[in-house]
Design an enzyme around this catalytic site. Structure first.
Site, short mmCIF file in Angstrom:
data_model
loop_
_atom_site.label_atom_id
_atom_site.label_comp_id
_atom_site.label_asym_id
_atom_site.label_seq_id
_atom_site.Cartn_x
_atom_site.Cartn_y
_atom_site.Cartn_z
N LYS A 1 0.84 -1.21 0.00
CA LYS A 1 0.00 0.00 0.00
C LYS A 1 0.87 1.25 0.00
CE LYS A 1 -3.86 -2.19 2.41
NZ LYS A 1 -4.67 -2.23 3.66
N CYS B 1 -0.46 0.96 6.39
CA CYS B 1 -0.82 0.08 7.52
C CYS B 1 -1.82 -0.97 7.05
CB CYS B 1 -1.47 0.89 8.65
SG CYS B 1 -0.39 2.09 9.43
N ASP B 2 -1.81 -2.09 7.74
CA ASP B 2 -2.83 -3.11 7.50
C ASP B 2 -3.03 -3.91 8.77
OD1 ASP B 2 -4.43 -4.40 5.16
OD2 ASP B 2 -3.68 -6.06 6.37
N SER B 3 -4.29 -4.25 9.05
CA SER B 3 -4.60 -4.98 10.29
C SER B 3 -5.40 -6.25 10.00
CB SER B 3 -5.44 -4.10 11.23
OG SER B 3 -4.75 -2.94 11.59
#
EC number: 3.6.1.9
Length: 197
Positions: free
Chosen positions: A55, A71-73
């Protein structure tokens, strides 16, 4: 300490934007619109770091000489990875697994420094304990629409906070961006958070 270049958030998440603004960072916001289905990694730590980096890299192509944060969760319960639910039915089923249980919320952070040509990757892991709630409450919560927008089917900064019994680890990590982790990553690149103030 080095002077801050422009700061870009490679995410459309209102929660991440609010977290950054809370600590004095008013970023340029640019969603990557990255197709996450391309990545088939099954290790949650590796998965969120890969996605965060992908991203950030897409957005960094549009913003030269900037700091770009991706960010990624995901939520992992009993070794199984959960992202955003695809439907209300999926969210209900997931909450039936989550209730009276705990999961680990993984948030990958990728910080790209275009000026210094450096990339830092990190991951925050927070243990989240869920309340034992009945089916009617689960359905009512899912019907609010909130769980459909969140990795793990809950928003700690919203109605979902009613159903979180305990958190072990970084609180903001669960919202989608670990502020202490970001501070450490900026320090590694020789930036001071004070520069934003």
């Amino acid at each position: 300490m080095t002077q801050f270049p422009p700061f870009v958030l490679a995410s459309a998440s209102p929660a991440r934007l609010k977290l950054l603004k809370t600590v004095g960072i008013d970023p340029i916001v640019c969603s990557s619109d990255y197709d996450e289905s391309q990545i088939t990694e099954t290790n949650p730590l590796k998965l969120v770091q890969i996605l965060a980096q992908c991203k950030a890299e897409i957005v960094a192509q549009q913003y030269e000489n900037c700091l770009v944060l991706g960010c990624d969760s995901v939520l992992a319960i009993d070794g199984k990875i959960y992202g955003k639910p695809d439907s209300p039915e999926e969210a209900i089923t997931r909450w039936q697994i989550m209730r009276n249980n705990y999961g680990e919320l993984y948030t990958g952070h990728a910080l790209l420094d275009g000026k210094k040509q450096k990339t830092l990757l990190s991951c925050g892991i927070t243990k989240v304990h869920f309340a034992d709630i009945d089916n009617q409450t689960i359905e009512a919560y899912v019907n609010t629409g909130e769980p459909l927008k969140c990795a793990g089917s809950f928003a700690l900064e919203g109605k979902g906070s009613l159903f979180i019994e305990k958190i072990e680890g970084c609180h903001s990590n669960v919202i989608g961006l670990s502020l202490p982790l970001l501070r450490k990553m900026l320090q590694k690149l020789d930036y001071s958070i004070k520069s934003f103030w």
